[in-house]
Design a protein around this motif. Sequence first.
Motif, mmCIF file in Angstrom:
data_model
loop_
_atom_site.group_PDB
_atom_site.id
_atom_site.type_symbol
_atom_site.label_atom_id
_atom_site.label_comp_id
_atom_site.label_asym_id
_atom_site.label_seq_id
_atom_site.Cartn_x
_atom_site.Cartn_y
_atom_site.Cartn_z
ATOM 1 N N THR A 36 0.733 -1.087 0.094
ATOM 2 C CA THR A 36 -0.261 0.053 -0.066
ATOM 3 C C THR A 36 0.776 1.472 0.095
ATOM 4 O OG1 THR A 36 -0.124 -0.006 2.236
ATOM 5 C CG2 THR A 36 -1.542 -1.032 1.322
ATOM 6 N N GLU A 37 0.324 2.381 -0.334
ATOM 7 C CA GLU A 37 1.066 3.532 -0.382
ATOM 8 C C GLU A 37 1.553 3.838 1.067
ATOM 9 O OE1 GLU A 37 0.119 7.180 -2.506
ATOM 10 O OE2 GLU A 37 -1.683 6.416 -2.986
ATOM 11 N N GLU A 38 0.714 3.437 2.191
ATOM 12 C CA GLU A 38 1.182 3.729 3.553
ATOM 13 C C GLU A 38 2.422 2.950 3.741
ATOM 14 O OE1 GLU A 38 -1.894 3.285 2.737
ATOM 15 O OE2 GLU A 38 -3.217 4.989 3.544
ATOM 16 N N GLN A 39 2.545 1.599 3.390
ATOM 17 C CA GLN A 39 3.715 1.053 3.654
ATOM 18 C C GLN A 39 4.942 1.549 2.923
ATOM 19 O OE1 GLN A 39 1.909 -2.972 2.290
ATOM 20 N NE2 GLN A 39 1.939 -3.594 4.189
ATOM 21 N N ILE A 40 4.727 2.034 1.863
ATOM 22 C CA ILE A 40 5.860 2.499 0.850
ATOM 23 C C ILE A 40 6.429 3.629 1.639
ATOM 24 C CG2 ILE A 40 6.471 3.704 -1.154
ATOM 25 C CD1 ILE A 40 4.905 2.036 -2.699
ATOM 26 N N SER A 41 5.618 4.608 2.251
ATOM 27 C CA SER A 41 5.848 5.740 3.052
ATOM 28 C C SER A 41 6.551 5.443 4.095
ATOM 29 C CB SER A 41 4.537 6.546 3.185
ATOM 30 O OG SER A 41 4.011 7.035 1.945
ATOM 31 N N GLY A 42 6.003 4.461 4.949
ATOM 32 C CA GLY A 42 6.785 3.926 6.300
ATOM 33 C C GLY A 42 7.996 3.479 5.954
ATOM 34 N N ALA A 43 8.345 2.561 4.784
ATOM 35 C CA ALA A 43 9.548 2.016 4.520
ATOM 36 C C ALA A 43 10.424 2.948 4.307
ATOM 37 C CB ALA A 43 9.306 1.043 3.351
ATOM 38 N N LEU A 44 9.936 4.318 3.551
ATOM 39 C CA LEU A 44 10.960 5.112 3.048
ATOM 40 C C LEU A 44 11.388 6.003 4.419
ATOM 41 C CD1 LEU A 44 11.986 6.825 0.604
ATOM 42 C CD2 LEU A 44 9.892 7.993 0.541
ATOM 43 N N ALA A 45 10.403 6.411 5.304
ATOM 44 C CA ALA A 45 10.791 7.074 6.397
ATOM 45 C C ALA A 45 11.772 6.239 7.403
ATOM 46 C CB ALA A 45 9.356 7.136 7.247
ATOM 47 N N ARG A 46 11.615 5.057 7.276
ATOM 48 C CA ARG A 46 12.581 4.219 8.305
ATOM 49 C C ARG A 46 13.801 4.189 7.633
ATOM 50 N NH1 ARG A 46 7.891 1.142 9.181
ATOM 51 N NH2 ARG A 46 8.071 -0.146 7.329
#
Length: 547
Positions: A36-46
Amino acid sequence: MQQKLLTEQQLGQALTEQKRSGRKLGRVFVEHGFVTEEQISGALARQLDIPYINLKFFNINPELVRLLPETQARRFRALVLEDRREGLLVGMSDPTDLFAYDEISRLVKRHIELAVVNETEVLAAIDRISTLTRELEQDLGDVSVDFGALAANPGLEEAPIVKLLQSVFEDATQVRASDIHIEPQEGRLQIRFRIDGVLHLQTEADSKIASSLALRLKLMSDLDISEKRLPQDGRFAIRVKNQRIDVRISTMPTQYGESVVMRLLNQGGTTLRLDAIGMPPRLVEQFRAIVSRPNGLVLVTGPTGSGKTTTLYCALSELNSVEKKLITVEDPVEYRLPGINQVQVNDKIELNFARVLRSALRQDPDIVLVGEMRDQETAQIGLRAAMTGHLVLSTLHTNDAISTPLRLMDMGVPRYMVGSSLQAVLAQRLVRVICESCSTPYAPTPNEYEWLRLELGELVERNQYFHGKGCSHCNGMGYRGRTGVYELLEITRAVADAANHADPSHFMKVATEQMAGETLRRHAVQLVVQGRTTVMEAMRISNQSED
């Protein structure tokens, strides 16, 4: 892949698709349902060791957002989120874009810190806090003289009245308004939007432009522009942000000029499924089984604006197939469905419900939808059609399911026709849903506790209740969107026999036993317990049904 969100096989498939189409890799992941977009954003933030902010639950400050011009905000997918002493916190969907970082720093003239945000939510937030309302006020200021002669020429697309109306429609679509009210008052013109069933003042302007607005809208809907003393009804279609909007218009002469009310019917993006309108799963199965029968009358009841037509169309879209002929008789046609013959009544040429319904039955239909049982003649024709092998779907204005068969008899329909043809009555209301971005626990008042106790008994103390504080996502209202509240009375053999009984109280007793307490009030209380709506909203709709 390190964060176990993606497999090697999925990555290989996505890279092949990216080479073929040239689209961004992340977009390919999302479209294929890998992440999902949320998972991509979370992975990028980490990976970048910066915060990820879910904008669904962040209270956005419109004044801060406007520090970055809208064009650049859209281009860089960026929002100013917080004003910190050391600088501004800016959310970006792609914080690795160094050019965007430098450009945003130059525009806001401050040091900036980055956070990761979801691209879809950034664009939705920019839409909500866009300059539409300010443009609307600016257009209203520009239109300070009577533009009657100008508006009378529909070819002048740049005329101020035309620009003003475009702003009004864009604003209304943006805030999900169902109706626009343009009302001349003494010394001012009032424009209000109905959002989630409640009217909100949008703006006020000089009363001089009222006649020009009414004139332009009459031209758009082919009404008589010379007639200002009588009410008129019409319709037209417009495109707003690539969406087709059908507009039903009603004008009425008032003390200070013509009042105009427009109902907006969005023809795109509507999901017509019974399980998508808030109906409980058990009720969905029961209602589906009823409308799958080969004949009989099924009624959906409730006040104006309670979603009756939407429910019927959800049933129609599930029944629609090549093997069945479907005809609808409506005033007006609210949804357009492929493969269905839809007829709009026209009282000016005496094309009323009864006349169209008689003709429709000669067209060899399997299923007929009648927009509304308005009179005895329409009701009797509909019931006769149900007795002769057709499935008839229609609406009626009644307070609840139990009173509906009695209302049909009161209209002059014989008891035996009601008992033998009516299959089920679905009563419904719409309640506003608490905004998920600002939902907070809430202690009900003593009066609300007592009302809840009638349904929940001693369990009332064990539940937690919620309301919305109001935030930028819900325009400070605490609610965002609406959902349905339902009760279903199935006409079994026992209920049909009771309908033929001379004593109405006997019928009501049998019907109440048949429903087994599954009432509008119970469904509304269930939504309160689930934290989806407030006690006040549940009381509003159930008190209405008790009256």
